[in-house]
Design a protein around this motif. Structure first.
Motif, PDB file in Angstrom:
ATOM      1  N   LYS A 187       1.454  72.577  81.632  1.00  0.00           N
ATOM      2  CA  LYS A 187       2.825  72.454  81.128  1.00  0.00           C
ATOM      3  C   LYS A 187       3.296  73.774  80.524  1.00  0.00           C
ATOM      4  N   THR A 188       4.610  73.890  80.356  1.00  0.00           N
ATOM      5  CA  THR A 188       5.217  75.103  79.817  1.00  0.00           C
ATOM      6  C   THR A 188       5.093  75.126  78.293  1.00  0.00           C
ATOM      7  N   PRO A 189       4.778  76.286  77.708  1.00  0.00           N
ATOM      8  CA  PRO A 189       4.380  77.535  78.362  1.00  0.00           C
ATOM      9  C   PRO A 189       2.978  77.407  78.938  1.00  0.00           C
ATOM     10  N   THR A 190       2.796  77.934  80.123  1.00  0.00           N
ATOM     11  CA  THR A 190       1.517  77.736  80.815  1.00  0.00           C
ATOM     12  C   THR A 190       0.389  78.566  80.212  1.00  0.00           C
ATOM     13  N   ASP A 191       0.648  79.827  79.890  1.00  0.00           N
ATOM     14  CA  ASP A 191      -0.397  80.705  79.352  1.00  0.00           C
ATOM     15  C   ASP A 191      -0.322  80.714  77.833  1.00  0.00           C
ATOM     16  N   ARG A 243      -4.779  78.871  80.666  1.00  0.00           N
ATOM     17  CA  ARG A 243      -3.637  78.467  81.498  1.00  0.00           C
ATOM     18  C   ARG A 243      -3.618  76.949  81.624  1.00  0.00           C
TER      19      ARG A 243
END
Length: 332
Positions: free
Chosen positions: A170-174, A167
């Motif tokens: 920043k996006t995407p977090t996962d 995680r």
């Protein structure tokens, strides 16, 4: 537990008991039991075993009594195992050593080292340990759970690839990554994994790993990779890329004194370097680097009325808006 393993454990405990008496002198049965984490009955039985084996262990009676070795007796059973020798690099960090699963190994290594030292050096080493202690995490730092730290450390040591869910901020977090783990760094109480993925070295906080699997595939470690040099370069890049702008701020005398308690070292140095002469009321105008308007707004509010933002206008307006909101909240 298999008899052979039980026998090894008892033999190791007997050696530890002998080395304790050699390095520390007289010790009571209770002190030995506490140190070795066994019962008093076990200590009595182990002392009898040592005596039966020809080790000159004597019991002194009375309130100041205890077990001791015959004066002048020294054993040479002080050879370090491979694990114990490796753990000596963490002797100043007992907490992190325990996190890596090396707590008992480190204790055994220290005991053997103390027993091997001449009495004068052993006394100096004990004095240092009594008077100096290293506590790596910063103040008010809450320990984050790191359930995968042992697996990560094992993979680093064995050069095994890791497949992990992670995680990030920043996006995407996962995200999912397969990395070659090159090293671990402990910084301000947090563990960081340095891993190579897609040909690049990246840094991952171990407490943000969501899932982990060690792959039974050994990777080839880059011969030119230097962990300490990588970390130094990483910190320089991180600090230089942290700030996106500047703010012009006036600080009161109290505000200037509060700098070192409320801002980061980089910002403090810039504030002091760029400070103009104090005005007739002692206020100082200076320029500080900021990460963002939002972040600077939060940081400068800590100063209350001892700081005034002059530029940029957006930051000043935010501070003013917060001041009005606070007054309204308190009905003033």
């Amino acid at each position: 537990m298999p008899a052979r393993q039980t026998g090894r454990m008892r033999a190791s405990r007997l050696v530890s008991l002998l080395l304790l008496l050699q390095s520390r002198g007289r010790m009571t049965a209770q002190e030995l039991a506490d140190e070795l984490e066994v019962s008093l009955r076990t200590i009595y039985r182990d002392v009898e075993s040592l005596s039966a084996a020809g080790v000159p262990v004597y019991a002194d009676r009375g309130p100041a009594g205890g077990y001791r070795l015959l004066d002048g007796y020294r054993t040479r059973l002080t050879g370090l195992t491979t694990e114990e020798a490796e753990s000596l690099f963490l002797t100043g960090l007992p907490g992190p050593a325990a996190e890596l699963g090396l707590g008992t190994v480190l204790a055994a290594a220290e005991l053997k080292l103390m027993a091997a030292l001449p009495p004068q050096l052993a006394e100096r080493a004990a004095r240092i340990r009594e008077r100096f202690h290293l506590d790596a995490p910063g103040w008010f730092h809450g320990e984050e759970p790191t359930p995968y730290l042992n697996t990560v450390a094992d993979a680093v040591w064995k050069q095994r690839r890791l497949h992990m869910r992670y995680r990030r901020w920043k996006t995407p977090t996962d995200i999912t990554r397969t990395v070659d783990p090159l090293g671990l760094v402990l910084k301000a109480g947090n563990w960081y994994l340095i891993g190579r993925s897609d040909g690049d070295e990246r840094t991952y906080r171990v407490d943000r790993i969501l899932g982990l699997q060690m792959i039974e595939e050994e990777f080839e470690r880059p011969v030119d990779f230097d962990l300490a040099e990588f970390w130094r370069s990483y910190l320089e890049r991180f600090r230089s890329g942290m700030f996106s702008g500047e703010a012009v701020v006036r600080f009161s005398p109290d505000g200037m004194r509060a700098l070192r308690h409320l801002l980061t070292p980089e910002v403090i140095r810039a504030a002091q370097r760029n400070a103009g002469p104090p005005d007739e009321d002692g206020w100082v105008r200076t320029v500080i680097p900021i990460e963002s308007i939002r972040h600077a707004h939060t940081e400068l509010l800590k100063f209350g009325a001892d700081a005034e933002v002059l530029e940029p206008r957006e930051l000043r307006d935010r501070i003013v808006g917060s001041a009005h909101a606070i007054l309204a909240r308190y009905g003033a």
